[in-house]
Scaffold this active site. Structure first.
Site, mmCIF file in Angstrom:
data_model
loop_
_atom_site.group_PDB
_atom_site.id
_atom_site.type_symbol
_atom_site.label_atom_id
_atom_site.label_comp_id
_atom_site.label_asym_id
_atom_site.label_seq_id
_atom_site.Cartn_x
_atom_site.Cartn_y
_atom_site.Cartn_z
ATOM 1 C CG HIS A 39 -3.720 -0.945 -6.613
ATOM 2 N ND1 HIS A 39 -4.009 -0.303 -5.439
ATOM 3 C CD2 HIS A 39 -3.653 -2.261 -6.287
ATOM 4 C CE1 HIS A 39 -4.121 -1.183 -4.458
ATOM 5 N NE2 HIS A 39 -3.910 -2.387 -4.959
ATOM 6 N NE ARG A 77 -4.252 -1.479 0.223
ATOM 7 C CZ ARG A 77 -4.415 -2.575 -0.525
ATOM 8 N NH1 ARG A 77 -3.464 -2.942 -1.376
ATOM 9 N NH2 ARG A 77 -5.516 -3.291 -0.432
ATOM 10 C CD GLU A 92 -3.384 3.098 -5.172
ATOM 11 O OE1 GLU A 92 -4.366 2.393 -5.457
ATOM 12 O OE2 GLU A 92 -2.352 2.657 -4.656
HETATM 13 C C1 DGY Z 1 -5.934 -6.234 -2.649
HETATM 14 O O1 DGY Z 1 -6.549 -7.275 -2.900
HETATM 15 O O2 DGY Z 1 -5.871 -5.758 -1.522
HETATM 16 C C2 DGY Z 1 -5.297 -5.567 -3.793
HETATM 17 O O3 DGY Z 1 -4.465 -4.550 -3.426
HETATM 18 C C3 DGY Z 1 -6.355 -5.076 -4.735
HETATM 19 O O4 DGY Z 1 -5.929 -5.430 -5.979
#
Ligand code: DGY
Length: 325
Positions: free
Chosen positions: A285, A237, A266
């Site tokens: 992402h 993240r 984002e």
């Molecule tokens: C998640 O599953 O947390 C991913 O970051 C989303 O693609």
């Protein structure tokens, strides 16, 4: 009577049919202003929610007094206030496992793309600038045999270690809350403190969840410990990193480059300095974004939601403290 649910993600026809067979679905395709108004209007009756990429805070969920379950189509649960949900006995589920290998593939794609300057040099060809044999100015750095440093040795960290160890002959270093003897045995991995890992690794890869403890874990001080020829990879993240400090480290060539799939905000702002740094590979992402994996995640979320609404314990329950038989 079918229970009303709000779906804020498009599903494949077969999953949609399955959900509609058991629940009364309000579908919100776009969470813009109109979509949010539609969501607020549906919340008072909603028993379940299914979707992703929406911060569901108390201000919104207070509008949903009958809510029993939220099925997040993600492994990360940083969009939810788990204590709040548990107090209200709302079951939160996520979709781990099915995305592990795909997300590790993304991590390795960023390692290779950044070290070998794949995007930058492919653009050079596309821009018709490949007019003579390339020289040292355009050379990258090796990946095989280099030290792979993984911060956060969960499922995705392990899948990354597997690729590095077996595929690329990389010594694996890792840092996590506690040492993992099984990981050390399988990948000949070495547990290090955060500081030592940052100093030693050629690739520093973040694969840990965003929590109150990990927010801002990597700041200017940590980046300063990295070697000038090392590469920073983030598939966890954006908020785990102080983005401004990272931009400065890249701008000043304190580190060689970065492969980033996640950002503090984002989508990434159009004027982000990250977009003008040649030593950055930025992706939108895409960690789990393949047809196969997104379908598997959606299926998992549907299973979780239907189980929860039937009074059963969902397979991927995040807050077991909220579950009552
Ligand atoms: C998640 O599953 O947390 C991913 O970051 C989303 O693609």
């Amino acid at each position: 009577m079918k229970k009303p649910i709000v779906l804020y993600k498009r599903l494949s026809p077969s999953l949609m049919a399955r959900l509609q067979a058991h629940t009364q679905v309000t579908l919100i395709e776009d969470l813009g202003d109109d979509g949010m108004a539609q969501l607020r209007a549906a919340l008072p009756e909603a028993r379940g929610l299914l979707g992703a990429s929406l911060k569901l805070d108390a201000a919104l969920l207070d509008l949903a007094p009958r809510l029993e379950a939220i099925a997040s189509v993600s492994v990360g649960v940083d969009n939810y206030d788990i204590d709040y949900l548990s107090r209200r006995r709302i079951l939160l589920s996520n979709t781990p496992d099915v995305l592990t290998e795909t997300t590790a593939d993304t991590g390795f794609a960023l390692i290779l793309a950044t070290a070998r300057r794949v995007v930058e040099l492919a653009n050079l060809v596309r821009d018709r600038q490949w007019t003579r044999n390339i020289g040292p100015l355009h050379f990258g750095s090796d990946v095989h045999g280099k030290k792979l440093g993984i911060i956060g040795m969960g499922r995705i960290g392990e899948a990354l270690a597997q690729r590095g160890h077996f595929g690329f002959g990389m010594p694996v270093l890792y840092h996590s809350q506690t040492p993992k003897p099984e990981v050390e045995r399988r990948f000949n991995a070495r547990y290090l403190g955060l500081r030592e890992l940052l100093q030693e690794a050629d690739f520093v890869c973040l694969t840990l969840p965003l929590t109150a403890q990990t927010q801002g874990l990597i700041g200017a001080g940590e980046l300063a410990l990295m070697r000038p020829d090392s590469i920073f990879i983030n598939i966890s993240r954006g908020k785990v990193v102080d983005e401004q400090a990272l931009i400065e480290a890249l701008h000043n060539h304190r580190i060689r480059g970065a492969g980033l799939d996640v950002f503090e905000h984002e989508p990434l702002a159009m004027d982000s300095p990250l977009l003008s740094l040649a030593n950055v590979v930025a992706t939108p992402h895409i960690g789990s974004a393949t047809h196969e994996t997104r379908e598997a995640m959606a299926r998992c979320a549907v299973d979780n939601l239907l189980a929860a609404l039937a009074g059963e314990r969902p397979s991927n329950l995040v807050n077991p403290q909220a579950y009552q038989h």
